[in-house]
Write an enzyme that holds these catalytic residues in place. Structure first.
Site, PDB file in Angstrom:
ATOM      1  CB  SER A 147      -0.884   0.137   1.350  1.00 49.58           C
ATOM      2  OG  SER A 147      -1.494   1.296   1.565  1.00 49.58           O
ATOM      3  CE  LYS A 190      -1.421  -4.194   3.340  1.00 44.18           C
ATOM      4  NZ  LYS A 190      -1.604  -5.370   2.619  1.00 44.18           N
ATOM      5  CE1 TYR A 242      -3.851  -2.407   5.248  1.00 40.63           C
ATOM      6  CE2 TYR A 242      -3.412  -0.335   4.183  1.00 40.63           C
ATOM      7  CZ  TYR A 242      -3.805  -1.592   3.961  1.00 40.63           C
ATOM      8  OH  TYR A 242      -4.024  -2.059   2.536  1.00 40.63           O
TER       9      TYR A 242
END
Length: 257
Positions: A148, A165, A161
């Site tokens: 991401s 990533k 998150y």
């Protein structure tokens, strides 16, 4: 979901395992690979959603294995059943992921952080190890990790998150180095893609969110599907250890204004 069975190419002889493939980005990747002739195993937590996806993609070339990505028993079963059904697993797409928390990282519950890493990173490593030993070590292939842009820049309020990533990007480098020359390993780092998973980032303000992108829209699952199809194709045979940013031009806005 639409039935693309009449639009597909002849059987390519290649097989892909796609985690988190019943919807969103994973489904978009499955569509792209099935359309070019690959046979595909998709995984997902929801048995009903998985069955629906298999039916839409075409049960003659697609199978589903339900389970949680971080469950090692599920990882083993998914790879074993793919090998039993199709006899090989050329491509692994590590797409399964979670983002259960939104808020400042200074207040992040460490238990939640562990869960995010377990699902987003450790599961990807587990699947990579299993496909390597089951097929790729002796026969070659390719791995695509779905990272991401949150992993290559600061991402306020989705810090856990983003951290996971970023680890996925480094995992890509490590695997690419260790698995060469037999297996190519690359990552895709999307910006916001219009999926249920990312809905909280644009719901009720999609036009405003899209306006931040030079290309004027949010991403679509098929945008990532096309990138994954390229990275697992013969046209990408001299590409490994790279992270392909697919962001609608978002990073162009980081320059001096």
């Amino acid at each position: 979901m639409t039935d693309n069975s009449t639009e597909r190419a002849a059987d390519s002889g290649k097989v892909a395992l796609i985690t988190g493939g019943s919807r969103g980005i994973g489904y978009g990747i499955a569509e792209a690979l099935v359309a070019r002739g690959d046979r595909v195993c998709i995984t997902g937590r929801n048995e009903d959603a998985l069955k629906e996806a298999v039916e839409a993609l075409g049960a003659d070339r697609v199978m589903g294995v339900a389970g949680k990505a971080h469950d090692e028993a599920h990882q083993a079963v998914a790879v074993e059943r793919t090998m039993e059904a199709f006899g090989r697993v050329d491509f692994l797409i590590n797409n399964a992921g979670t983002n259960p928390v939104f808020g400042p990282i200074a207040d992040l519950d460490l238990g939640v952080a562990r869960k995010v890493f377990e699902t987003n990173v450790i599961s990807a490593l587990g699947f990579a190890q299993r496909t390597w030993h089951a097929w790729q070590k002796d026969n070659g292939g390719a791995i695509v990790n779905i990272a991401s842009i949150a992993g290559v820049s600061a991402s306020p309020f989705i810090g856990a998150y983003g951290m996971s990533k970023a680890a996925m990007v480094n995992l890509t480098l490590q695997l690419a180095h260790e698995m060469a020359p037999r297996v190519r390993v690359n990552a895709i780092a999307p910006a916001v893609v219009r999926t249920k998973f990312a809905q909280a980032l644009y719901e009720g303000r999609e036009q405003e969110a899209a306006a931040a992108y030079p290309l004027g829209r949010l991403g679509l699952p098929e945008d990532i599907g096309g990138a994954a199809a390229f990275l697992t194709s013969a046209q990408a045979e001299w590409i490994t250890g790279q992270t392909l940013i697919v962001d609608g031009g978002m990073f162009l806005n980081a320059g001096v204004h």
